[in-house]
Write a protein that holds these residues in place. Structure first.
Motif, short mmCIF file in Angstrom:
data_model
loop_
_atom_site.label_atom_id
_atom_site.label_comp_id
_atom_site.label_asym_id
_atom_site.label_seq_id
_atom_site.Cartn_x
_atom_site.Cartn_y
_atom_site.Cartn_z
N ALA A 88 13.27 -7.06 2.48
CA ALA A 88 12.38 -7.16 0.59
C ALA A 88 11.03 -7.48 1.60
O ALA A 88 9.72 -7.30 1.08
CB ALA A 88 13.04 -8.04 -0.86
N PHE A 89 11.69 -9.04 1.88
CA PHE A 89 9.55 -9.56 2.56
C PHE A 89 9.30 -8.73 3.49
O PHE A 89 7.95 -9.02 4.32
CB PHE A 89 10.41 -11.31 3.08
N GLU A 90 10.10 -8.09 4.29
CA GLU A 90 9.29 -7.08 5.99
C GLU A 90 8.49 -6.43 4.92
O GLU A 90 7.18 -5.92 6.29
CB GLU A 90 10.29 -6.63 6.10
N LEU A 91 9.20 -5.25 3.84
CA LEU A 91 8.05 -5.01 2.74
C LEU A 91 6.95 -5.22 2.51
O LEU A 91 6.08 -4.18 2.34
CB LEU A 91 8.69 -3.62 2.38
N ALA A 92 6.68 -6.09 2.17
CA ALA A 92 5.44 -7.52 2.42
C ALA A 92 4.12 -6.76 2.55
O ALA A 92 3.13 -7.48 2.77
CB ALA A 92 5.45 -8.34 1.50
N GLY A 93 4.48 -6.65 4.18
CA GLY A 93 3.78 -6.45 5.77
C GLY A 93 3.71 -5.29 6.10
O GLY A 93 2.51 -4.69 6.93
N ASP A 94 4.23 -3.89 4.69
CA ASP A 94 4.05 -2.33 5.28
C ASP A 94 2.78 -1.71 3.85
O ASP A 94 3.25 -2.34 3.53
CB ASP A 94 5.06 -2.41 5.34
N PRO A 95 1.43 -1.77 5.34
CA PRO A 95 0.84 -1.25 4.58
C PRO A 95 0.95 0.35 3.46
O PRO A 95 0.45 0.72 2.12
CB PRO A 95 -0.26 -0.68 5.47
N ASP A 96 2.13 1.21 4.21
CA ASP A 96 2.39 2.31 3.69
C ASP A 96 3.37 2.19 1.86
O ASP A 96 2.97 2.42 1.38
CB ASP A 96 3.68 2.71 3.82
N PHE A 97 3.79 1.07 2.25
CA PHE A 97 5.07 0.22 0.87
C PHE A 97 3.94 -0.09 -0.23
O PHE A 97 4.50 0.40 -1.19
CB PHE A 97 5.92 -0.73 1.45
N LEU A 98 3.22 -1.13 0.68
CA LEU A 98 2.24 -1.98 -1.04
C LEU A 98 1.60 -0.62 -0.97
O LEU A 98 1.31 -1.18 -2.31
CB LEU A 98 1.46 -2.63 0.02
N PHE A 99 1.08 0.67 -0.06
CA PHE A 99 0.36 1.43 -1.30
C PHE A 99 1.52 2.44 -2.03
O PHE A 99 0.87 2.70 -3.61
CB PHE A 99 0.03 2.98 -0.27
N ASN A 100 2.57 2.04 -2.21
CA ASN A 100 3.24 2.77 -3.16
C ASN A 100 3.90 1.71 -4.54
O ASN A 100 3.41 2.19 -5.75
CB ASN A 100 4.55 3.42 -2.45
N VAL A 101 3.65 0.94 -3.60
CA VAL A 101 3.88 -0.88 -5.37
C VAL A 101 2.72 -0.70 -5.87
O VAL A 101 2.24 -0.54 -7.00
CB VAL A 101 3.68 -2.03 -4.58
N ARG A 102 0.78 -0.41 -5.33
CA ARG A 102 -0.11 0.44 -6.19
C ARG A 102 -0.04 1.58 -6.81
O ARG A 102 -0.90 1.55 -8.11
CB ARG A 102 -1.33 0.11 -4.78
N VAL A 103 0.22 2.27 -6.83
CA VAL A 103 0.33 3.66 -7.09
C VAL A 103 1.85 3.23 -8.74
O VAL A 103 0.81 4.03 -9.40
CB VAL A 103 1.18 4.69 -6.39
N THR A 104 2.40 2.58 -8.56
CA THR A 104 3.25 2.54 -9.47
C THR A 104 2.45 1.06 -10.75
O THR A 104 2.27 1.87 -11.07
CB THR A 104 4.62 1.86 -9.15
N ILE A 105 2.34 -0.03 -9.80
CA ILE A 105 1.05 -0.51 -11.25
C ILE A 105 -0.11 0.13 -11.53
O ILE A 105 0.14 -0.43 -12.67
CB ILE A 105 0.76 -1.52 -10.37
N THR A 106 -0.42 0.70 -10.83
CA THR A 106 -1.68 1.77 -11.60
C THR A 106 -0.80 2.67 -12.50
O THR A 106 -1.75 2.72 -13.40
CB THR A 106 -2.30 2.99 -10.41
N ALA A 107 0.29 3.29 -12.60
CA ALA A 107 0.32 4.26 -13.41
C ALA A 107 0.40 3.45 -14.64
O ALA A 107 0.32 4.23 -15.83
CB ALA A 107 1.63 4.71 -13.08
N TRP A 108 1.49 2.46 -14.14
CA TRP A 108 1.72 1.34 -15.61
C TRP A 108 0.93 0.75 -15.82
O TRP A 108 1.59 1.12 -17.28
CB TRP A 108 2.24 -0.03 -14.36
N ALA A 109 -0.09 0.67 -15.28
CA ALA A 109 -1.15 -0.18 -16.22
C ALA A 109 -2.17 0.62 -17.21
O ALA A 109 -2.42 0.52 -18.21
CB ALA A 109 -2.30 -0.86 -14.89
N LEU A 110 -1.91 1.92 -16.28
CA LEU A 110 -3.37 3.15 -17.34
C LEU A 110 -1.84 3.85 -18.44
O LEU A 110 -2.91 3.56 -19.08
CB LEU A 110 -3.74 3.83 -16.46
N GLY A 111 -1.19 3.86 -18.22
CA GLY A 111 -0.19 4.13 -18.85
C GLY A 111 -0.30 2.95 -20.54
O GLY A 111 -0.23 3.31 -21.58
#
Length: 269
Positions: free
Chosen positions: A55-78
């Protein structure tokens, strides 16, 4: 002579955090022991330390962080759209009994329909990504906000409303000056409940849709890869942490904004 029982005092904030941390530590140790001892196959339940490290390794993965941003964006807009729709409707239904009676049957018909059951239809009509996720989140999140708004209006002190009416204030002014402020703590509770639902639905929609981006899509793809259990559980840890952060922030904001409401509740008990 009977003695009045003193109500138990609630835990202090540090006490709550300590107990929460103790629960997490017990779960962590149990998972670690089960994984290390071989009681459960590591391919199904890796040790907690392995999951945490990933989980800590994923914090430095740009592709994973992009996926997290997509989810947070959908959460916030909805969630924001649900608030913008449900609060005015709740005020309308709660303050105009005739409208509430007219739409009650429709509301009670639509409310039990689970949002996940609409995913295939939404995917067919709207495609993938935010175009599909946001409408489903809005649908699911509108109900707790709507009904908490209505319940909040039912709890308004009728004396306060009658006082304003006696001074010549109209229905809209009474609604804005008395009813809405009094119902605000109930609305905030509805938003807090809806925030958790929004995150669950955002991740769940991404998992079940089978295409697109997002944290749920990362978890779904990891589940289809050999030895991908660590990534699945690490992604789940991230989802849980996001939910905890969101609930904590909203809870702290609710406590600060509506401290007067809690004081009234304590004084009435």
């Amino acid at each position: 002579m009977a003695h009045e029982s003193t109500p138990p005092r609630g835990l202090s904030r540090p006490g709550i955090w300590v107990r929460g941390a103790a629960g997490v530590a017990v779960l962590f140790l149990a998972s670690e022991l089960l994984g290390r001892a071989g009681i459960v196959d590591r391919s199904y339940l890796p040790p907690a330390s392995t999951i945490t490290a990933r989980a800590f390794e994923l914090a430095g993965d740009p592709d994973f962080l992009f996926n997290v941003r997509v989810t947070i964006t959908a959460w916030a807009l909805g969630l924001l759209i649900a608030v913008a729709i449900a609060v005015p409707l709740g005020l309308l239904f709660g303050s105009v009994p005739a409208v509430n009676t007219a739409v009650r049957a429709i509301v009670e018909f639509l409310r039990p329909i689970p949002s996940v059951a609409l995913i295939p239809l939404a995917a067919l009509l709207l495609g993938s990504g935010l175009k599909m996720e946001v409408p489903l989140i809005v649908y699911a999140c509108s109900w707790p906000i709507l009904f908490n708004t209505i319940y909040g209006l039912d709890d308004v002190d009728p004396t306060a409303k009658e006082t304003l009416r006696s001074f010549g204030f109209g229905r809209l002014q009474v609604l804005l000056r008395v009813s809405l402020p009094s119902a605000a703590p109930f609305i905030a509770t509805g938003v807090r409940l809806a925030a958790s639902i929004a995150l669950i639905l955002a991740v769940g929609t991404e998992i079940l849709s089978g295409f697109g981006d997002g944290l749920g899509m990362f978890i779904a793809q990891a589940g289809n890869v050999p030895d991908g259990t660590v990534d699945v559980l690490a992604g789940t840890v991230w989802a849980g942490c996001l939910g905890l952060i969101i609930d904590t922030v909203l809870g702290q904001g609710e406590n600060r904004l509506f401290r007067w409401h809690r004081a009234q509740g304590s004084g009435a008990s």
